[in-house]
Enzyme design. Structure first.
Site, short mmCIF file in Angstrom:
data_model
loop_
_atom_site.label_atom_id
_atom_site.label_comp_id
_atom_site.label_asym_id
_atom_site.label_seq_id
_atom_site.Cartn_x
_atom_site.Cartn_y
_atom_site.Cartn_z
N LYS A 134 0.92 -1.17 -0.01
CA LYS A 134 -0.07 -0.01 -0.03
C LYS A 134 0.69 1.18 -0.10
O LYS A 134 0.70 1.98 -0.87
CB LYS A 134 -0.81 0.03 1.27
CG LYS A 134 -1.87 1.08 1.19
CD LYS A 134 -1.42 2.29 2.01
CE LYS A 134 -2.65 3.21 2.06
NZ LYS A 134 -2.20 4.54 2.96
N ASP A 175 -6.12 -0.15 0.10
CA ASP A 175 -6.43 0.00 1.64
C ASP A 175 -7.82 -0.61 2.10
O ASP A 175 -8.45 -1.05 1.12
CB ASP A 175 -5.98 1.22 2.27
CG ASP A 175 -7.00 2.25 1.74
OD1 ASP A 175 -8.03 1.97 1.50
OD2 ASP A 175 -6.66 3.43 2.12
#
Length: 217
Positions: free
Chosen positions: A121, A139
């Site tokens: 991420k 996310d």
DNA sequence: ATCCCGAGGG
DNA sequence: CCCTCTGGAT
């Protein structure tokens, strides 16, 4: 409308809904942004912005942070949560940048992910913000929202990233990610999503978004 | 009191 | 796959 057309419409609607969104944080160098992104896990940008001035004043370059004493760094990043882990990670990250990447932040995903504290991420954030590459930042918010929108199914981050890269036009991927993230926080929340005032309602197949409004996940 | 904008390790 | 690491937000 196919998925791509819907994704385009979603991106446009979210850009209009959240016009003041910013690529997160205003850091002057790839190094500072990298450290700020590592600190951002499980905290707010406000907390990160609160501690970084002191952090970068005391450790301006990667080589400075690389040799910092953990307790000193812990004291500075204390309010960002996970402070021992993060202090250890950013020192090790600085060391990795110095020792393995010639003092610069690498560009390749496989390199970024080897930096302590950098998961997929965060690496995607770096690629989008520092290198301006099309960036699908997966996310928990994006996972939930894109599942509800019917763009993807399941929670596997790599599968979601690949599926969305095939659906969302590349030049829109960064805006799509930022918009969806904001929307996941502001409206399409995990519990009690506000479908009744959602700007994506007409684009969303999720039951809660429908006029007859049957609820639950 | 409960949840959580990740990552690493077992 | 599930747990832990922390403080801040709600």
């Amino acid at each position: 409308m196919n998925k791509t057309e819907r994704a385009v419409a979603v991106t446009r609607a979210l850009c209009a809904e959240y016009p003041d969104r910013r690529p997160l944080l205003t850091y002057s160098s790839p190094f500072e942004l990298t450290i700020a992104v590592i600190l951002s896990a499980q905290t707010t940008d406000a907390q990160v912005n609160r501690v970084t001035p002191e952090l970068f004043a005391r450790y301006p370059r990667p080589s400075d942070l690389a040799v910092a004493a953990p307790p000193d760094v812990e004291a500075i990043v204390h309010s960002t949560g996970f402070y021992r882990t993060k202090a250890r990670n950013i020192i090790a990250a600085a060391r990795a940048i110095v020792d393995r990447f010639g003092g610069g932040v690498p560009r390749a995903m496989e390199d970024l992910v080897t930096i302590p504290g950098m998961g997929r991420k965060s690496a995607n954030v770096i690629r989008g913000v520092v290198y301006g590459e099309p960036s699908v930042v997966v996310d928990t918010h994006l996972t939930r929202v894109t599942n509800r929108l019917g763009f993807v199914s399941g929670k596997n981050p790599v599968a979601i990233e690949h599926a969305l890269r095939a659906i969302v036009p590349s030049e829109m991927q960064t805006d799509f990610s930022m918009g969806v993230n904001l929307h996941g926080r502001a409206c399409c929340t995990a519990r009690n999503p506000a479908c009744d005032r959602c700007v994506l309602r007409s684009l969303c197949p999720w039951p809660g978004a429908q006029p007859d409004g049957s609820s639950s996940e």
